[in-house]
Enzyme design. Structure first.
Site, PDB file in Angstrom:
ATOM      1  N   THR A  77       0.832  -1.204   0.000  1.00  0.00           N
ATOM      2  CA  THR A  77       0.000   0.000   0.000  1.00  0.00           C
ATOM      3  C   THR A  77       0.865   1.251   0.000  1.00  0.00           C
ATOM      4  OG1 THR A  77      -1.659  -1.195   1.264  1.00  0.00           O
ATOM      5  CG2 THR A  77      -1.836   1.205   1.261  1.00  0.00           C
ATOM      6  N   ARG A 105     -13.202  -8.677  -2.156  1.00  0.00           N
ATOM      7  CA  ARG A 105     -12.723  -8.071  -0.902  1.00  0.00           C
ATOM      8  C   ARG A 105     -12.136  -6.675  -1.183  1.00  0.00           C
ATOM      9  NH1 ARG A 105      -7.663  -5.908   1.142  1.00  0.00           N
ATOM     10  NH2 ARG A 105      -7.588  -6.256   3.373  1.00  0.00           N
ATOM     11  N   VAL A 106     -12.580  -5.704  -0.409  1.00  0.00           N
ATOM     12  CA  VAL A 106     -11.985  -4.368  -0.459  1.00  0.00           C
ATOM     13  C   VAL A 106     -11.440  -4.069   0.929  1.00  0.00           C
ATOM     14  CG1 VAL A 106     -12.433  -1.903  -0.795  1.00  0.00           C
ATOM     15  CG2 VAL A 106     -13.544  -3.568  -2.281  1.00  0.00           C
ATOM     16  N   GLY A 107     -10.224  -3.554   0.992  1.00  0.00           N
ATOM     17  CA  GLY A 107      -9.606  -3.247   2.283  1.00  0.00           C
ATOM     18  C   GLY A 107      -9.906  -1.821   2.719  1.00  0.00           C
ATOM     19  N   ASP A 108      -9.055  -1.319   3.584  1.00  0.00           N
ATOM     20  CA  ASP A 108      -9.247   0.033   4.132  1.00  0.00           C
ATOM     21  C   ASP A 108      -8.861   1.135   3.156  1.00  0.00           C
ATOM     22  OD1 ASP A 108      -6.506  -1.029   4.522  1.00  0.00           O
ATOM     23  OD2 ASP A 108      -6.145   1.060   5.090  1.00  0.00           O
TER      24      ASP A 108
HETATM   25  N1  GLY Z   1      -4.189  -1.875   3.565  1.00  0.00           N
HETATM   26  C1  GLY Z   1      -4.346  -2.639   2.393  1.00  0.00           C
HETATM   27  C2  GLY Z   1      -5.421  -3.613   2.455  1.00  0.00           C
HETATM   28  O1  GLY Z   1      -5.729  -4.155   3.509  1.00  0.00           O
HETATM   29  O2  GLY Z   1      -5.995  -3.904   1.426  1.00  0.00           O
END
Ligand code: GLY
Length: 218
Positions: A77, A105-108
């Protein structure tokens, strides 16, 4: 995702595949739509409509790394906080997500408040690490909130990591989380739950320089 600290406007895209610079698509969402967040097929169709093209992002080298790490979780990231000469601030984030994630899936990273937050009157923050944990504490918003209460960027970063670590370690083994903050004076701070975390800072008077923080103290 990209966020404008002056207007709090946000553009974000998630769960789209094969676009080289998704943050540029996120910027189009911010500038040219009434929305803030497009995902999946809708985000891809929007990208095509704005002239973005799909490209093959996996190189032989990255395929070999992927094959060797296929059983370990990791992520990649990038977060940026910027301020111009007029004091306007912006934040940007981008990621390939974590290895071996579920489809969809989507992260933060594109989520306002979790992966990034910025307000010209206070400062900005960007997070990196396991998105599932970062979302549990809306860490970037928490850091900006603390700076609003008078915390320095360094103290805000440390408090955010300490707080989420304290909370989550009651229930699970902690995963890597790092956060970077900058206030309206251009002061920068960072904290991490990893052994170390490196970031780069630069200004009119300072060429890009690498800084390192080590694991926060509980
Ligand atoms: N911080 C990146 C993710 O968890 O997708």
């Amino acid at each position: 995702a990209i966020m404008d600290g002056k207007t709090l406007s946000l553009g974000a895209v998630g769960a789209l595949r094969g676009f080289k610079n998704p943050i540029s698509i996120a910027r189009k969402v911010l500038e040219e739509t009434p929305h803030t967040f497009l995902v999946g097929q809708g985000a891809e169709e929007f990208a095509f409509s704005k002239g973005f093209q799909r490209s093959i992002l996996i190189t032989d080298k990255s395929r070999k790394i992927w094959e060797s790490k296929i059983k370990k979780e990791s992520h990649d990231t990038i977060g940026v906080i910027a301020m111009d000469e007029n004091g306007n601030m912006a934040c940007g984030t981008s990621t390939s997500g974590i290895f071996m994630k579920y489809k969809g899936r989507v992260g933060d990273t594109p989520l306002v408040g979790s992966g990034l937050y910025v307000d010209n009157e206070i400062g900005g923050a960007v997070a990196t690490g396991l998105g599932e944990d970062i979302m549990k504490g809306c860490l970037s918003f928490h850091a900006v909130f603390l700076m609003r209460q008078g915390y320095s960027p360094q103290n805000a970063a440390e408090e955010v990591i300490r707080n989420i670590y304290k909370k989550l370690s009651k229930y699970k083994k902690h995963d890597d989380i790092s956060i970077l903050c900058m206030n309206t004076n251009g002061d920068v701070g960072a904290a991490t739950s990893r052994e170390k975390f490196e970031y780069v800072a630069s200004s009119k008077n300072m060429p890009p320089s690498i800084f390192e923080v080590t694991k926060f103290k509980t």
